[in-house]
Design a protein around this motif. Sequence first.
Motif, short mmCIF file in Angstrom:
data_model
loop_
_atom_site.label_atom_id
_atom_site.label_comp_id
_atom_site.label_asym_id
_atom_site.label_seq_id
_atom_site.Cartn_x
_atom_site.Cartn_y
_atom_site.Cartn_z
N UNK A 1 0.91 -1.22 0.13
CA UNK A 1 -0.12 0.02 0.23
C UNK A 1 0.92 1.32 -0.11
N UNK A 2 0.22 2.42 -0.24
CA UNK A 2 1.01 3.67 -0.21
C UNK A 2 1.66 3.79 1.09
N UNK A 3 0.98 3.50 2.26
CA UNK A 3 1.84 3.70 3.56
C UNK A 3 2.85 2.62 3.71
N UNK A 4 2.82 1.44 3.21
CA UNK A 4 3.67 0.20 3.30
C UNK A 4 4.95 0.73 2.47
N UNK A 5 4.65 1.47 1.38
CA UNK A 5 5.65 1.76 0.64
C UNK A 5 6.71 2.82 1.20
N UNK A 6 6.03 3.70 2.05
CA UNK A 6 6.51 4.79 2.73
C UNK A 6 7.54 4.27 3.78
N UNK A 7 6.84 3.12 4.62
CA UNK A 7 7.66 2.78 5.89
C UNK A 7 8.87 1.86 5.01
N UNK A 8 8.85 1.30 4.03
CA UNK A 8 9.87 0.53 3.36
C UNK A 8 10.93 1.66 3.08
N UNK A 9 10.77 2.63 2.41
CA UNK A 9 11.80 3.76 2.01
C UNK A 9 12.34 4.20 3.51
N UNK A 10 11.38 4.69 4.15
CA UNK A 10 11.96 5.41 5.57
C UNK A 10 12.88 4.47 6.11
N UNK A 11 12.51 2.82 6.16
CA UNK A 11 13.45 2.00 6.87
C UNK A 11 14.84 1.76 6.29
N UNK A 12 14.71 1.88 4.65
CA UNK A 12 16.03 2.11 3.87
C UNK A 12 16.85 3.10 4.23
N UNK A 13 16.26 4.16 4.43
CA UNK A 13 17.00 5.41 4.81
C UNK A 13 17.78 5.12 6.29
N UNK A 14 17.05 4.50 7.16
CA UNK A 14 17.99 4.20 8.51
C UNK A 14 18.94 3.27 8.08
N UNK A 15 18.59 2.26 7.29
CA UNK A 15 19.80 1.28 7.02
C UNK A 15 21.01 2.04 6.49
N UNK A 16 20.60 3.01 5.61
CA UNK A 16 21.85 3.63 5.08
C UNK A 16 22.54 4.49 6.06
N UNK A 17 22.03 5.15 7.26
CA UNK A 17 22.55 5.50 8.24
C UNK A 17 23.37 4.66 9.17
N UNK A 18 22.82 3.61 9.27
CA UNK A 18 23.68 2.49 10.15
C UNK A 18 24.97 2.29 9.25
N UNK A 19 24.99 2.15 7.97
CA UNK A 19 25.90 2.02 7.19
C UNK A 19 27.02 3.25 6.89
#
Length: 411
Positions: free
Chosen positions: A141-159
């Motif tokens: 869903x649109x909200x799930x896509x937002x959550x996925x992109x947001x989590x990807x950003x957090x992963x990039x921060x971790x890296x």
Amino acid sequence: MEFGALIKFYRTQRGMTQTELAKGICSVPHLSKIENNSKEANEATVSLLLKRLEISLEEMEEKEETIQLLLKQLSEQINYYLKDKVDEVYQELQDMEHIIPFSKFIYTYELTKYRYLLFKGLRAEAELQRDLLFKQKKNFSQHEEYLFLYANAVLLIVKGQYKAADEILDALYNDPSNETAKAEFFYFRAFVKSALEQSGHAIHFGKLALQMYMNEHNFFRILHSLILLGINYTYANIYEEAEECFGHLIRNADILKQEKLLPQIYHNMGYLKNKKKNTKEALHYYEKSLALNPQKDTHYLVTLYSIAEIKYALQDKSKAKEYFQIVFSLAKDLNNKKYRLLAEFYLLHIVAAEKAFKYLESKVIPYLEATNEHHNDLNRFYKMISDFYSQQGRYLESVNYLNKIHEEETQ
């Protein structure tokens, strides 16, 4: 609840054929369509099929409600940084993992699991989860896509890939269809802006995060936000606010028994005092930081290096050499190239200035320029090498490095 998939799962698990299950309830073709979700069955038919499988419809619906509740609890515990409790809820979800794929929360669960793995610092597992979710993103869903992109950003921060993370967070922030007005979102925006040395933006988003965390009475995250604000007030030379942040942190971290935060807080107070030219107090706080940090980790290394620099600036060459030797050895053990190079530069400078500046120009500065994340260090070393060339009468080389400082400041 996806009853078709659920019925097929339990029928197969119990070793029943479609004919055995459908007998006296519905036709085999009708059951086949139900199992493949190509035909919606009425509640009575579903109830009879589940009863024959010895599964309660009410129980299944209750489990779906439990899954929803546990997902909410897990998200809240991550929000409130409740490290001791988050594993208990996650384990409860794991115990229901055989049911979750048949619920309407399948993607929410997988996305929450991704967030949990990032919260726990399990980077390799988080990357595998990202890859799994990427294959399913067309179903989000649109909200799930937002959550996925947001989590990807957090992963990039971790890296440590802050620029890429900033681009994702910026896109999410500027998309009016997304719900970004949450404390954690602003906290990570502030964190990334701080890492990119954009102190003004970091302070802006940090203050938004802090206010929201205060409204939520989210005490641990209030401390984290104050650390971030204190650091960026220091970088921006807003010393009074920085000192207020760190003073508040020292009092409250001690009250809340957050001993793990105190070494970091003391280090940053030391950095602030050093910027204010109060080296005696700076050393006091740096030494308190070392004393409270028994692990020889990166935080310990940075504090040790900071003490070494002060000793060097105070012309205490003997002590400076001793500290830089420890920094060099620990940096090698931790595979930290930056502090290994910096320690080696100072160790050379203590015995042979000209050789040291050649090393600075050929090794240290190219490394700092390549990483593009150490502008404060770069400007300081540009100034050092410019002064060195000026003293030697090599004015073109001196001006070249002064121009580099100007370029850095105007970017």
